[in-house]
Design a protein around this motif. Structure first.
Motif, short mmCIF file in Angstrom:
data_model
loop_
_atom_site.label_atom_id
_atom_site.label_comp_id
_atom_site.label_asym_id
_atom_site.label_seq_id
_atom_site.Cartn_x
_atom_site.Cartn_y
_atom_site.Cartn_z
N GLU A 46 -27.66 -63.28 33.15
CA GLU A 46 -26.89 -63.88 32.05
C GLU A 46 -27.79 -64.60 31.07
O GLU A 46 -27.51 -64.65 29.88
N VAL A 47 -28.88 -65.16 31.58
CA VAL A 47 -29.81 -65.91 30.74
C VAL A 47 -31.15 -65.18 30.75
O VAL A 47 -31.72 -64.93 31.80
N ASP A 48 -31.62 -64.82 29.57
CA ASP A 48 -32.92 -64.17 29.45
C ASP A 48 -34.02 -65.22 29.53
O ASP A 48 -33.77 -66.42 29.54
N LEU A 49 -35.24 -64.74 29.58
CA LEU A 49 -36.39 -65.64 29.61
C LEU A 49 -36.70 -66.06 28.17
O LEU A 49 -37.07 -65.22 27.34
N ASP A 50 -36.51 -67.32 27.86
CA ASP A 50 -36.70 -67.85 26.51
C ASP A 50 -37.79 -68.90 26.53
O ASP A 50 -37.84 -69.73 27.44
N LYS A 155 -54.25 -65.23 33.84
CA LYS A 155 -54.32 -66.63 33.42
C LYS A 155 -52.94 -67.18 33.10
O LYS A 155 -52.68 -68.37 33.27
N SER A 156 -52.04 -66.33 32.60
CA SER A 156 -50.70 -66.79 32.22
C SER A 156 -49.69 -66.49 33.31
O SER A 156 -48.60 -66.01 33.05
N LYS A 157 -50.05 -66.80 34.55
CA LYS A 157 -49.17 -66.55 35.71
C LYS A 157 -47.91 -67.40 35.65
O LYS A 157 -46.87 -66.99 36.16
N ASN A 158 -47.97 -68.55 35.00
CA ASN A 158 -46.78 -69.41 34.91
C ASN A 158 -45.67 -68.78 34.09
O ASN A 158 -44.51 -69.16 34.24
N ASN A 159 -45.98 -67.82 33.23
CA ASN A 159 -44.93 -67.11 32.46
C ASN A 159 -44.10 -66.22 33.36
O ASN A 159 -43.04 -65.77 32.95
N LEU A 160 -44.58 -65.93 34.55
CA LEU A 160 -43.87 -65.03 35.46
C LEU A 160 -43.01 -65.76 36.48
O LEU A 160 -42.52 -65.16 37.41
N ILE A 161 -42.83 -67.06 36.31
CA ILE A 161 -41.94 -67.83 37.16
C ILE A 161 -40.60 -67.95 36.44
O ILE A 161 -40.52 -68.54 35.36
N PHE A 162 -39.57 -67.34 37.00
CA PHE A 162 -38.29 -67.19 36.29
C PHE A 162 -37.22 -68.18 36.73
O PHE A 162 -36.20 -68.29 36.08
N ASP A 163 -37.37 -68.85 37.84
CA ASP A 163 -36.30 -69.72 38.35
C ASP A 163 -36.34 -71.08 37.73
O ASP A 163 -37.26 -71.60 37.28
#
Length: 163
Positions: A46-50, A155-163
């Motif tokens: 319901e909510v995309d990654l913004d 390096k941008s592994k934090n962008n892949l945390i979705f919760d």
């Protein structure tokens, strides 16, 4: 008087497997193709990654499937987001303002700019059938290639945390 010191560990290590997918289809079509060929049941959240990038709101479509029997979560996310940025140039006069628009491409994982989608697989078990998943994805005729990505070098592994 005792000194209390709080230590914040910067260890957000979430162990997951990341599969890069090269495909020129739209995100909904890629999710449909994966559902048809791999046995997944991806649905759009319901909510995309913004998030905001240089004052520009960026949205990445996010699809998810939780396999309750295997204790595994699959997330399909697009790596590219194309947005229109408006630029207003004013010469100082009341009616002399002119505007222009430009197309800006933002990447979720900038280290892999050629990748169109990422399939993130998080499992409570040590092993997942990675070869079976990769073989099924590579059998899709719209997919150019797919492969496993080493998550330690991102390096941008934090962008892949979705919760």
């Amino acid at each position: 008087m005792a000194n209390h010191r709080l230590v914040l560990d910067d260890d957000f290590s979430e162990e997951f497997t990341l599969i890069a997918i090269h495909c020129s289809e739209e995100a909904y079509k890629m999710a449909y193709l994966l559902n048809q060929n791999t046995g997944l049941k991806l649905y759009r959240r319901e909510v995309d990654l913004d998030f905001s990038n240089n004052g520009l709101e960026v949205t990445f479509p996010l699809f998810e499937f939780e396999d309750e029997y295997q204790y595994t979560t699959y997330n399909l996310i697009a790596n590219k987001c194309r947005s229109i940025a408006a630029h207003i140039n004013s010469s100082g006069g009341l009616f002399d303002a002119s505007g222009s628009e430009s197309l800006v491409t933002t990447y979720l994982v900038p280290e892999y700019k050629n990748v169109d989608f990422f399939l993130k697989v998080y499992s409570d078990f040590e092993t997942i059938p990675l070869r079976k998943i990769l073989a099924a994805i590579n059998q899709i005729k719209q997919v150019i290639s797919s492969y496993n990505v080493d998550t330690e070098i991102i390096k941008s592994k934090n962008n892949l945390i979705f919760d």
